[in-house]
Design a protein around this motif. Structure first.
Motif, PDB file in Angstrom:
ATOM      1  N   UNK A 180       0.818  -1.207   0.000  1.00 48.54           N
ATOM      2  CA  UNK A 180       0.000   0.000   0.000  1.00 48.54           C
ATOM      3  C   UNK A 180       0.856   1.263   0.000  1.00 48.54           C
ATOM      4  N   UNK A 181       2.058   1.158   0.551  1.00 51.89           N
ATOM      5  CA  UNK A 181       2.961   2.306   0.610  1.00 51.89           C
ATOM      6  C   UNK A 181       3.916   2.364  -0.589  1.00 51.89           C
ATOM      7  N   UNK A 182       4.089   1.249  -1.271  1.00 52.67           N
ATOM      8  CA  UNK A 182       5.162   1.139  -2.260  1.00 52.67           C
ATOM      9  C   UNK A 182       4.874   1.876  -3.557  1.00 52.67           C
ATOM     10  N   UNK A 183       3.644   2.181  -3.809  1.00 48.36           N
ATOM     11  CA  UNK A 183       3.320   2.915  -5.022  1.00 48.36           C
ATOM     12  C   UNK A 183       3.665   2.175  -6.298  1.00 48.36           C
ATOM     13  N   UNK A 184       3.524   0.870  -6.283  1.00 45.96           N
ATOM     14  CA  UNK A 184       3.788   0.084  -7.477  1.00 45.96           C
ATOM     15  C   UNK A 184       5.229  -0.359  -7.645  1.00 45.96           C
ATOM     16  N   UNK A 185       6.136   0.119  -6.787  1.00 42.85           N
ATOM     17  CA  UNK A 185       7.536  -0.310  -6.864  1.00 42.85           C
ATOM     18  C   UNK A 185       7.697  -1.701  -6.245  1.00 42.85           C
ATOM     19  N   UNK A 186       8.728  -2.435  -6.637  1.00 39.16           N
ATOM     20  CA  UNK A 186       8.938  -3.775  -6.077  1.00 39.16           C
ATOM     21  C   UNK A 186       9.144  -3.731  -4.566  1.00 39.16           C
ATOM     22  N   UNK A 187       8.621  -4.747  -3.904  1.00 36.02           N
ATOM     23  CA  UNK A 187       8.814  -4.911  -2.464  1.00 36.02           C
ATOM     24  C   UNK A 187       9.525  -6.237  -2.229  1.00 36.02           C
ATOM     25  N   UNK A 188      10.653  -6.182  -1.540  1.00 28.04           N
ATOM     26  CA  UNK A 188      11.382  -7.376  -1.125  1.00 28.04           C
ATOM     27  C   UNK A 188      11.227  -7.543   0.377  1.00 28.04           C
ATOM     28  N   UNK A 189      11.628  -8.684   0.900  1.00 28.01           N
ATOM     29  CA  UNK A 189      11.582  -8.924   2.341  1.00 28.01           C
ATOM     30  C   UNK A 189      12.888  -9.555   2.793  1.00 28.01           C
ATOM     31  N   UNK A 190      13.180  -9.390   4.069  1.00 30.11           N
ATOM     32  CA  UNK A 190      14.348 -10.029   4.676  1.00 30.11           C
ATOM     33  C   UNK A 190      13.914 -10.615   6.008  1.00 30.11           C
ATOM     34  N   UNK A 191      14.304 -11.859   6.271  1.00 32.22           N
ATOM     35  CA  UNK A 191      13.915 -12.524   7.503  1.00 32.22           C
ATOM     36  C   UNK A 191      14.988 -13.474   7.993  1.00 32.22           C
ATOM     37  N   UNK A 192      14.716 -14.065   9.158  1.00 27.22           N
ATOM     38  CA  UNK A 192      15.665 -14.999   9.771  1.00 27.22           C
ATOM     39  C   UNK A 192      14.874 -16.142  10.401  1.00 27.22           C
ATOM     40  N   UNK A 193      14.830 -17.266   9.695  1.00 28.24           N
ATOM     41  CA  UNK A 193      14.053 -18.416  10.152  1.00 28.24           C
ATOM     42  C   UNK A 193      14.413 -19.627   9.296  1.00 28.24           C
ATOM     43  N   UNK A 194      13.790 -20.756   9.607  1.00 33.13           N
ATOM     44  CA  UNK A 194      13.998 -21.978   8.834  1.00 33.13           C
ATOM     45  C   UNK A 194      12.774 -22.248   7.976  1.00 33.13           C
ATOM     46  N   UNK A 195      12.980 -22.484   6.693  1.00 36.57           N
ATOM     47  CA  UNK A 195      11.900 -22.863   5.785  1.00 36.57           C
ATOM     48  C   UNK A 195      11.926 -24.367   5.550  1.00 36.57           C
ATOM     49  N   UNK A 196      10.770 -24.969   5.527  1.00 37.70           N
ATOM     50  CA  UNK A 196      10.686 -26.387   5.201  1.00 37.70           C
ATOM     51  C   UNK A 196      11.179 -26.607   3.775  1.00 37.70           C
ATOM     52  N   UNK A 197      11.843 -27.721   3.585  1.00 42.06           N
ATOM     53  CA  UNK A 197      12.409 -28.027   2.279  1.00 42.06           C
ATOM     54  C   UNK A 197      13.844 -27.587   2.129  1.00 42.06           C
ATOM     55  N   UNK A 198      14.325 -26.757   3.062  1.00 48.88           N
ATOM     56  CA  UNK A 198      15.717 -26.308   3.007  1.00 48.88           C
ATOM     57  C   UNK A 198      16.602 -27.304   3.739  1.00 48.88           C
ATOM     58  N   UNK A 199      17.887 -27.319   3.387  1.00 49.17           N
ATOM     59  CA  UNK A 199      18.848 -28.244   3.988  1.00 49.17           C
ATOM     60  C   UNK A 199      19.546 -27.566   5.156  1.00 49.17           C
ATOM     61  N   UNK A 200      19.498 -28.216   6.311  1.00 52.79           N
ATOM     62  CA  UNK A 200      20.087 -27.657   7.516  1.00 52.79           C
ATOM     63  C   UNK A 200      21.507 -28.171   7.715  1.00 52.79           C
ATOM     64  N   UNK A 201      22.240 -27.476   8.587  1.00 54.65           N
ATOM     65  CA  UNK A 201      23.617 -27.861   8.910  1.00 54.65           C
ATOM     66  C   UNK A 201      23.693 -28.223  10.382  1.00 54.65           C
ATOM     67  N   UNK A 202      24.439 -29.277  10.689  1.00 54.49           N
ATOM     68  CA  UNK A 202      24.639 -29.655  12.082  1.00 54.49           C
ATOM     69  C   UNK A 202      25.885 -28.964  12.626  1.00 54.49           C
ATOM     70  N   UNK A 203      25.818 -28.572  13.902  1.00 54.62           N
ATOM     71  CA  UNK A 203      27.016 -28.075  14.569  1.00 54.62           C
ATOM     72  C   UNK A 203      27.032 -26.595  14.825  1.00 54.62           C
ATOM     73  N   UNK A 204      26.348 -25.792  14.013  1.00 60.40           N
ATOM     74  CA  UNK A 204      26.376 -24.343  14.225  1.00 60.40           C
ATOM     75  C   UNK A 204      24.987 -23.733  14.273  1.00 60.40           C
ATOM     76  N   UNK A 205      24.022 -24.335  13.583  1.00 67.07           N
ATOM     77  CA  UNK A 205      22.663 -23.810  13.562  1.00 67.07           C
ATOM     78  C   UNK A 205      21.854 -24.400  14.712  1.00 67.07           C
ATOM     79  N   UNK A 206      21.128 -23.549  15.391  1.00 66.32           N
ATOM     80  CA  UNK A 206      20.220 -24.033  16.419  1.00 66.32           C
ATOM     81  C   UNK A 206      18.853 -24.283  15.798  1.00 66.32           C
ATOM     82  N   UNK A 207      18.212 -25.362  16.224  1.00 68.47           N
ATOM     83  CA  UNK A 207      16.828 -25.571  15.809  1.00 68.47           C
ATOM     84  C   UNK A 207      15.965 -24.671  16.684  1.00 68.47           C
TER      85      UNK A 207
END
Length: 405
Positions: A180-207
């Motif tokens: 509603x604020x973008x006036x037709x310009x592209x909107x991107x997002x940035x986040x920090x979480x785990x998505x299903x289907x992604x490959x996780x790493x053992x040893x440094x990432x916390x579940x």
């Protein structure tokens, strides 16, 4: 407009007691080279800027001096950071009033006002080097249970878990407000979480668990978002045809990550925000002996010698090594010999483990005390502890000890 997506810097991380500062400084040198050579306008850092909630003064100085260095070398550069689950969210936000004067926008927590989410804090206008508004970024830090609106303890209409439904609703509401604020310009997002289907790493990432859930489907990010820059998973990877992407960590933070192609993700708004992975040089070699399974100490010794490492290399530039040894003698002796081996070579030990042979499950019940002797019990205990037969030295030591009882 060119955008560089990075994540999971983990400043202040220690590996088996060793500092990673040398590697972080080398990474920042390489990152600065990319910012200049690729004429980057916007730098995204998708969470886990720090490795822990109490970063040292030196670690914080490294971050802020680096941000200042980037802006000085690339005038007009915008930098947007969000907090991850490792970060001290409020501490990360604390200097924001000063950082904004440098073009650095920090979002550590979810901010609300009387109308809901404070979009003045979370929707960041992105401008090119001429100052022309080109797009917007919806900056969403690591979400905690209290951040999710209307959360109930049951699934929504029995369709999906309540946590996922609440996260979906929050992202949909924020996206609608952003559009509603973008006036037709592209909107991107940035986040920090785990998505299903992604490959996780053992040893440094916390579940990271919220309400029993540790992952959300990538479709919680509405299709109207042109690109979603994610942090938390350290393997560079794309979901949803590349629209949702993890840039990955800058270099291996655990043994699992040794094979990864670490780097950063470059996006060009004029070319449709198609992610392009840029591999960065690994600051220090991180090795595993053997590459798979376990090996006798003699083989590891020969492999280290074959590297022909420079004994004069400074300590903070020495390679890290993970070693897995075959349990061909008692663990105490093996560990002592392994420590001596490490001391003879210009390497730093990242991890040492001993692979014991699995013992066959006994088919008969253990003998009663009336049916055995102390020495026989010692032999059974020794085999269970070391997966080896005791030699004459161990039996003699036991007999000497038993004679004094």
């Amino acid at each position: 407009m060119r955008i560089l997506h990075t994540a999971d810097w983990h400043l202040g991380q220690m590996l088996n007691g060793w500092s990673r500062e040398h590697e972080h400084r080398a990474f920042f040198d390489a990152l600065l080279g990319v910012l200049i050579s690729e004429a980057v306008d916007v730098l995204l850092v998708a969470g886990d800027v720090f490795d822990g909630i109490n970063p040292s003064g030196d670690t914080q100085r490294l971050l802020y001096s680096t941000l200042a260095r980037f802006v000085k070398a690339r005038p007009g550069l915008q930098i947007i950071l969000i907090a991850g689950n490792h970060d001290p969210a409020q501490r990360l936000e604390a200097p924001e009033a000063v950082l904004r004067e440098l073009g650095v926008h920090v979002v550590g927590t979810l901010h609300r006002n009387a109308k809901g989410v404070d979009m003045d804090r979370h929707l960041v206008p992105l401008r090119d080097k001429q100052g022309t508004l080109k797009a917007h970024l919806l900056a969403v830090p690591f979400l905690r249970q209290a951040d999710l609106p209307g959360l109930t303890l049951s699934a929504e209409n029995g369709v999906e878990p309540a946590i996922i439904a609440a996260a979906r609703r929050l992202h949909a509401d924020m996206t609608d407000a952003a559009l509603a604020r973008a006036g037709g310009l592209p909107v991107m997002a940035m986040g920090h979480l785990t998505c299903t289907g992604a490959l996780e790493s053992e040893g440094a990432e916390r579940r990271i668990m919220i309400g029993g859930e540790h992952a959300v489907p990538p479709d919680i990010f509405p299709e109207s978002l042109a690109y979603v820059a994610l942090g938390h998973l350290h393997r560079p990877q794309s979901l949803d045809g590349g629209r949702v992407r993890y840039s990955g960590s800058p270099f291996p933070l655990s043994a699992t990550e040794i094979p990864y192609d670490h780097g950063v993700t470059l996006l060009d708004l004029d070319e449709g925000l198609i992610p392009h992975h840029i591999t960065l040089p690994r600051p220090i070699a991180i090795l595993r002996f053997p590459e798979a399974g376990a090996a006798p100490l003699q083989e590891v010794d020969a492999a280290l010698a074959a590297l022909n490492l420079d004994p004069e290399v400074p300590c903070d530039a020495q390679p890290f090594v993970y070693i897995t040894l075959t349990a061909d003698r008692p663990a105490t002796l093996l560990l002592a010999e392994a420590e001596a081996l490490i001391e003879r070579n210009p390497v730093r030990l990242a991890g040492l483990s001993i692979a014991r042979t699995e013992l066959a499950t006994p088919t008969a019940p253990p003998p009663s005390l009336a049916e055995t002797s102390p020495e026989e019990l010692f032999l059974i205990a020794f085999r269970q502890a070391h997966a080896l037969e005791p030699d004459s030295r161990h039996i003699a030591a036991f007999r000497d000890a038993f004679s004094e009882v």
